[in-house]
Design a protein around this motif. Structure first.
Motif, PDB file in Angstrom:
ATOM      1  N   SER A 181      40.211  24.599  52.362  1.00  0.00           N
ATOM      2  CA  SER A 181      40.317  25.430  53.567  1.00  0.00           C
ATOM      3  C   SER A 181      41.257  24.823  54.613  1.00  0.00           C
ATOM      4  O   SER A 181      41.214  25.218  55.772  1.00  0.00           O
ATOM      5  CB  SER A 181      38.927  25.691  54.159  1.00  0.00           C
ATOM      6  OG  SER A 181      38.269  24.487  54.447  1.00  0.00           O
ATOM      7  N   CYS A 185      39.113  36.605  48.293  1.00  0.00           N
ATOM      8  CA  CYS A 185      38.396  35.371  47.934  1.00  0.00           C
ATOM      9  C   CYS A 185      36.922  35.508  48.272  1.00  0.00           C
ATOM     10  O   CYS A 185      36.557  36.087  49.295  1.00  0.00           O
ATOM     11  CB  CYS A 185      38.984  34.164  48.659  1.00  0.00           C
ATOM     12  SG  CYS A 185      38.120  32.628  48.209  1.00  0.00           S
ATOM     13  N   ASP A 199      40.843  34.822  44.186  1.00  0.00           N
ATOM     14  CA  ASP A 199      40.239  33.505  43.969  1.00  0.00           C
ATOM     15  C   ASP A 199      38.744  33.760  44.137  1.00  0.00           C
ATOM     16  O   ASP A 199      38.209  33.626  45.230  1.00  0.00           O
ATOM     17  CB  ASP A 199      40.775  32.545  45.048  1.00  0.00           C
ATOM     18  CG  ASP A 199      40.133  31.180  45.002  1.00  0.00           C
ATOM     19  OD1 ASP A 199      39.670  30.763  43.927  1.00  0.00           O
ATOM     20  OD2 ASP A 199      40.093  30.519  46.057  1.00  0.00           O
ATOM     21  N   TYR A 249      36.023  23.873  44.773  1.00  0.00           N
ATOM     22  CA  TYR A 249      35.940  24.493  46.097  1.00  0.00           C
ATOM     23  C   TYR A 249      37.342  24.847  46.563  1.00  0.00           C
ATOM     24  O   TYR A 249      38.259  24.004  46.501  1.00  0.00           O
ATOM     25  CB  TYR A 249      35.258  23.543  47.098  1.00  0.00           C
ATOM     26  CG  TYR A 249      33.810  23.331  46.734  1.00  0.00           C
ATOM     27  CD1 TYR A 249      32.854  24.270  47.105  1.00  0.00           C
ATOM     28  CD2 TYR A 249      33.414  22.256  45.954  1.00  0.00           C
ATOM     29  CE1 TYR A 249      31.524  24.126  46.711  1.00  0.00           C
ATOM     30  CE2 TYR A 249      32.089  22.105  45.560  1.00  0.00           C
ATOM     31  CZ  TYR A 249      31.151  23.048  45.941  1.00  0.00           C
ATOM     32  OH  TYR A 249      29.842  22.913  45.543  1.00  0.00           O
ATOM     33  N   SER A 250      37.512  26.084  47.039  1.00  0.00           N
ATOM     34  CA  SER A 250      38.804  26.500  47.579  1.00  0.00           C
ATOM     35  C   SER A 250      39.086  25.653  48.816  1.00  0.00           C
ATOM     36  O   SER A 250      38.245  25.583  49.721  1.00  0.00           O
ATOM     37  CB  SER A 250      38.763  27.972  47.986  1.00  0.00           C
ATOM     38  OG  SER A 250      38.184  28.742  46.968  1.00  0.00           O
ATOM     39  N   PRO A 303      40.233  29.727  51.763  1.00  0.00           N
ATOM     40  CA  PRO A 303      41.675  29.558  51.546  1.00  0.00           C
ATOM     41  C   PRO A 303      42.501  30.265  52.611  1.00  0.00           C
ATOM     42  O   PRO A 303      43.659  29.901  52.827  1.00  0.00           O
ATOM     43  CB  PRO A 303      41.895  30.183  50.167  1.00  0.00           C
ATOM     44  CG  PRO A 303      40.781  31.162  50.010  1.00  0.00           C
ATOM     45  CD  PRO A 303      39.602  30.561  50.719  1.00  0.00           C
ATOM     46  N   ASP A 326      45.185  25.762  46.563  1.00  0.00           N
ATOM     47  CA  ASP A 326      44.567  24.899  45.549  1.00  0.00           C
ATOM     48  C   ASP A 326      43.063  24.772  45.801  1.00  0.00           C
ATOM     49  O   ASP A 326      42.570  25.080  46.901  1.00  0.00           O
ATOM     50  CB  ASP A 326      45.181  23.496  45.580  1.00  0.00           C
ATOM     51  CG  ASP A 326      46.573  23.461  44.958  1.00  0.00           C
ATOM     52  OD1 ASP A 326      46.935  24.422  44.255  1.00  0.00           O
ATOM     53  OD2 ASP A 326      47.297  22.469  45.192  1.00  0.00           O
ATOM     54  N   ALA A 327      42.374  24.281  44.776  1.00  0.00           N
ATOM     55  CA  ALA A 327      40.949  23.985  44.930  1.00  0.00           C
ATOM     56  C   ALA A 327      40.753  22.476  44.833  1.00  0.00           C
ATOM     57  O   ALA A 327      41.621  21.760  44.319  1.00  0.00           O
ATOM     58  CB  ALA A 327      40.149  24.689  43.841  1.00  0.00           C
ATOM     59  N   ASN A 346      46.083  25.608  41.787  1.00  0.00           N
ATOM     60  CA  ASN A 346      45.863  27.030  41.506  1.00  0.00           C
ATOM     61  C   ASN A 346      47.145  27.781  41.848  1.00  0.00           C
ATOM     62  O   ASN A 346      47.256  28.403  42.899  1.00  0.00           O
ATOM     63  CB  ASN A 346      44.673  27.533  42.335  1.00  0.00           C
ATOM     64  CG  ASN A 346      44.226  28.920  41.912  1.00  0.00           C
ATOM     65  OD1 ASN A 346      44.830  29.531  41.023  1.00  0.00           O
ATOM     66  ND2 ASN A 346      43.186  29.418  42.546  1.00  0.00           N
ATOM     67  N   THR A 366      41.827  30.071  37.052  1.00  0.00           N
ATOM     68  CA  THR A 366      41.966  28.928  37.967  1.00  0.00           C
ATOM     69  C   THR A 366      42.748  27.767  37.348  1.00  0.00           C
ATOM     70  O   THR A 366      42.655  26.647  37.831  1.00  0.00           O
ATOM     71  CB  THR A 366      40.581  28.424  38.442  1.00  0.00           C
ATOM     72  OG1 THR A 366      39.836  27.998  37.303  1.00  0.00           O
ATOM     73  CG2 THR A 366      39.810  29.492  39.177  1.00  0.00           C
TER      74      THR A 366
END
Ligand code: FAD
Ligand code: NAP
Ligand code: FMN
Length: 576
Positions: free
Chosen positions: A368, A529, A574, A365-366, A443, A257-258, A419, A56
Motif C-alpha cells: 500500500s 482490488c 488484484d 499482501y498488496s 494498492p 507488487d505484493a 505483480n 499473481t
C-alpha cells in the motif's frame, strides 16, 4: 570430443555465489552447444512453447524457469501468456507446456479466460499438438487445480496428444513442478536423459545482490503497526510499515507488487497442539530448516490451519472438504487442533503426526505504499481474520501475527512478489478508475502516491467502501488531502451499514454510469482490488451494465468491450 568448460578466473570481481552461478551458466551453455565436433552437425533444437496462465505471477515465474531448463536441454523455448494466444495459434504449435493457476471458484486467471472459453466451445483441430499441463492450485479450495484440469481435458478433446500426465501442484509447488518439468521434457525428447530430479537441478537465478525470495526471505524490521479503524468498528485493519534498508538489503518493489510474509503460528495454538499430541515441545523434529525442537517446528514450519487429508485419514475422519464460512457447529474439523481433539489419538510417535502436516506457507499482501513516496520502506494494509467456532476464537495465522506479535518480535520474514499484471498506467496522462473497498484500498493508496510523487497529469477516480463512515473510512485524512491537492479527481464512497439498505461500490458505479463510461472512452484504466468471491464479481457485472446503459451497447457488445479492455491491459484485477 567435448570442449573444456571455462571457469571464471579467481581475480574476476564476483562474490562466491555469483561465481558459482556464472560457472554453472557456462556449464549449461557448453553442455548444450559444445558436444558436436566441427564435422558433425549440431542437432536441431526442438521448438517448445511454454504457455502460462497467472493471476499473481507464480505461473509466469515457473514458465521462465521451465524455459531456462528447456534451453539447456536441446529445446528452443518461447514463453507466451495464455491471454496472448488463441485456438488458431495453438493449432499451429507442435510442443506445448502449459502452466496455469486456478482462481475464483475453480476459474482460470483473468487473462486465460478467453482461451478457456474458446476451448470449451470448439470445435478445434489440435491433432498436431503434443502437450503436458502443470496445474497450480491450493487444496484449501474445493475445485483444486480446476483450470489446469479444464485445459488438460480440452486439449485432449480437440485431438492434442498428452505426452506426460498433468501435475496438480498444491501451494508447496517446487518439487512437483520440477518432477513434472523434467519428465515432460524427457517425453518431448530432451537431449539430456540423465536428469537429476530434485531441488538443486534447476539452474540458480541470476545473481542480484543480495537476492531475497520466498526461499530466502528478508528479515524486515517492523517499524510500526497502527489500527486504521476507530474504536467501535466491527473491523480490525492495521497499517504496517517495514524497513527495507537494514543490512543493506536493497530490496526494491513497484506500486502494484505484493509483499510475501512468512508468518509464525500463535504460541497459544502451538501449546494446545502440543497438549493434544501429548508432547512437551522439546522432541527433535525434521523441518525444511533441519532438525528442530517440536515447539519451534510447529511455530515456524508447519501449517496448523485446515487439516490435510492424510492427517484426517490417519485419524479415521472424513476427508470431505468443510463448507465455506460460516461453518456449521457440527462441521468437519476446521483446523489441525480440531482434528487432533476429535478422536482418541492412535499411538504413534509424535514425528509421525508432524510429517502428515503441510508446510506453513507465506501470505501475500498488496503493497500500500509507493517506493517513490517512501524510499526504503514498504507498507501493508492488513485486515485481521478472527472468528468464533465451537467455543474457540480462531485467528488468521498471518494477519494476527502481524496485528499482535510482529512488532514485539522485531522482524518479519518477507519477500517481494512482483505483480507485473497490476500496474498504474505507463502513460502518466491516462485516467485511472480504481475500485477498492475494504483492504482493497491498499494498492490504490500506492498508485495515488505514485501519481502524486511523479506529478502525473492523468485524472484519478477512486471508489471506496466499508461498513461505517465513522469507524471504517480507511486513510480518510490522506484521501481527503489528495482530493484537496487535485491528485484524487473524484472519490465515491459506499458505506454499507450507515443506512437500512446496503450501499456498495457497484451501486456508486451505476449511479455515475455516464461519467464512468466517458472516462473509459477517454482511455481510462479500470482497476479492482479486494474480495474476489462477492465484490469483484458484482463490480464486473456493474461494469458490463455501465457499458450497456451509458454506452448503448447490447450485452454481447458490452462483453466484447470489456474483453477489449482486458486485452489492452486496461482492466486489471488484484483480487483475493
Ligand atoms: C494477491 C493477494 C493480495 C492480498 N492482499 C491483501 C491485503 O492487502 N490485505 C489483506 O488484509 N489481505 C490480503 N490478502 C489476503 C491475505 O493473503 C491472507 O489470505 C489473509 O490475511 C488471511 O491470512 P491469515 O493467515 O491471517 O488467515 P488464515 O490462517 O489463512 O485463515 C484464513 C482462512 O480462514 C477461514 N475463515 C476466515 N473467516 C472465517 C469465518 N468467519 N468462518 C470460518 N472460516 C473462516 C477461511 O478459510 C480463510 O481462507 C491478499 C491475498 C492475495 C492472494
Ligand atoms: N482468500 C483469502 O484468503 C482471503 C483472506 C482474507 C480476506 N479475504 C477477503 O477479502 C475481503 C476483504 O476484506 P475486508 O474486510 O477488507 O473488506 P470486505 O469484507 O470486502 O468489506 C468491505 C466492504 O465491502 C462490502 N461488501 C460486501 N459484499 C459486497 C459485494 N458483493 N459487493 C461490493 N461490496 C461488498 C462490505 O459490506 P458489508 O460488510 O456490510 O456486507 C463492506 O462495506 C473479505 O471480504 C474476504 O472475503 C480473502
Ligand atoms: C482468490 C483466490 C482464489 C483461488 N482459487 C483457487 C481455486 O479455486 N482452486 C485452486 O486449486 N486454487 C485456487 N487458488 C490458489 C492459486 O491457484 C495458487 O495460489 C497459485 O499458485 C497462484 O498462482 P499465480 O500466482 O500464477 O496466479 C486461489 C487463490 C486465490 C488468492
Amino acid at each position: 570430443m567435448s570442449a573444456a568448460i571455462p571457469q571464471l578466473p579467481e581475480s574476476a570481481p564476483f562474490t562466491p555465489e555469483q561465481r558459482a552461478w556464472l560457472n554453472g551458466f557456462f556449464a549449461g551453455i557448453f553442455n548444450r552447444t559444445a558436444i558436436p565436433s566441427v564435422a558433425s552437425a549440431a542437432p536441431a533444437l526442438v521448438p517448445l512453447t511454454i504457455l502460462y496462465g497467472t493471476q499473481t505471477g507464480t505461473a509466469e515465474s515457473l514458465a521462465k524457469k521451465a524455459a531456462k531448463v528447456a534451453g539447456q536441454r536441446g529445446f528452443a523455448p518461447a514463453i507466451l501468456d495464455l491471454g496472448q494466444t488463441d485456438a488458431t495459434r495453438l493449432a499451429a504449435e507442435k510442443n506445448v507446456l502449459l502452466i496455469t493457476s486456478t482462481y475464483g471458484d475453480g476459474e482460470p486467471p483473468d487473462a486465460a479466460k478467453p482461451l478457456h472459453t474458446a476451448l470449451r466451445e470448439g470445435p478445434h483441430a489440435l491433432t498436431g499438438l503434443r502437450y503436458s499441463v502443470c496445474a497450480l492450485g491450493d487444496t484449501n479450495y474445493t475445485l483444486f487445480c480446476q483450470a489446469g484440469k479444464d485445459f488438460d481435458a480440452a486439449l485432449e478433446k480437440h485431438g492434442a496428444t498428452r505426452i506426460h500426465p498433468r501435475a496438480d501442484c498444491d501451494v508447496d509447488y517446487d518439487a512437483p513442478f520440477e518432477s513434472w518439468l523434467h519428465a515432460s521434457l524427457a517425453a518431448f525428447g530432451s537431449t539430456h536423459s540423465s536428469l537429476v530430479i530434485g531441488h538443486s537441478s534447476l539452474p540458480p537465478e541470476p545473481p542480484t545482490a543480495p537476492s531475497y525470495s520466498k526461499s530466502n526471505p528478508y528479515a524486515a524490521p517492523v517499524v510500526s503497526v497502527r489500527p486504521l479503524n476507530a474504536p467501535g468498528s466491527a473491523k480490525e485493519v492495521n497499517h504496517i510499515e517495514f524497513d527495507l534498508t537494514a543490512a543493506g538489503s536493497a530490496l526494491t518493489y513497484e506500486a502494484g507488487d505484493a509483499l510475501g510474509v512468512i508468518p509464525r503460528n500463535d504460541p497459544a495454538l502451538v501449546a494446545a497442539v502440543l497438549t493434544a499430541l501429548g508432547a512437551d515441545g522439546e522432541e527433535a523434529i525434521p523441518t525444511p530448516a533441519g532438525e528442530l525442537p517440536l515447539r519451534r517446528a510447529l511455530t515456524e514450519h508447519y501449517d496448523l490451519g485446515k487439516p490435510p487429508a492424510p492427517l484426517l485419514e490417519a485419524l479415521g475422519l472424513s476427508v470431505t472438504p468443510s463448507a465455506s464460512p460460516p461453518p456449521a457447529p457440527n462441521s468437519p474439523p476446521l483446523d489441525v487442533l480440531d482434528a487432533l481433539q476429535s478422536v482418541p489419538l492412535p499411538k504413534h510417535p509424535v514425528t509421525y503426526w508432524v510429517t502428515l502436516l503441510r508446510k506453513l506457507q507465506p501470505r501475500l499482501y498488496s503493497i500500500s505504499s509507493s517506493p517513490k513516496a517512501h524510499p526504503g520502506h514498504v507498507h501493508l494494509t492488513v485486515g485481521a481474520v478472527r472468528y468464533e467456532h465451537a467455543g474457540r476464537t480462531r485467528k488468521g495465522v498471518c494477519s494476527t501475527f502481524l496485528a499482535e506479535r510482529a512488532l514485539a518480535h522485531g522482524t518479519a520474514q518477507v519477500f517481494i512478489h512482483a505483480n507485473k499484471a497490476f500496474r498504474p498506467p505507463a502513460d502518466p496522462a491516462a485516467p485511472m478508475i480504481m475500485v477498492g473497498p475494504g483492504t482493497g484500498i491498499a494498492p490504490f493508496r500506492a498508485f495515488l502516491e505514485e501519481r502524486a510523487t511523479t506529478q502525473a497529469p492523468g485524472k484519478n477516480w477512486l471508489f471506496f467502501g466499508d461498513q461505517k463512515a465513522a469507524t471504517d473510512f480507511l486513510y480518510r485524512e490522506e484521501l481527503e488531502a489528495l482530493q484537496r491537492s487535485g491528485v484524487l479527481t473524484r472519490l465515491d464512497l459506499a458505506f454499507s451499514r450507515d443506512q437500512a439498505e446496503k450501499i456498495y461500490v457497484q451501486h456508486r458505479m451505476l449511479a455515475a454510469a455516464a461519467e464512468l463510461f466517458a472516462w473509459l472512452e477517454q482511455g481510462a484504466y479500470f482497476y479492482v482490488c479486494g474480495d474476489a468471491t462477492r465484490m469483484a464479481k458484482d463490480v464486473d457485472a456493474a461494469l458490463h451494465q455501465v457499458i450497456e446503459t451509458a454506452g448503448s451497447r447490447t450485452p454481447a457488445e458490452a462483453a466484447a468491450y470489456v474483453q477489449a479492455l482486458r486485452t489492452a491491459k486496461r482492466y486489471q484485477r488484484d483480487v483475493y
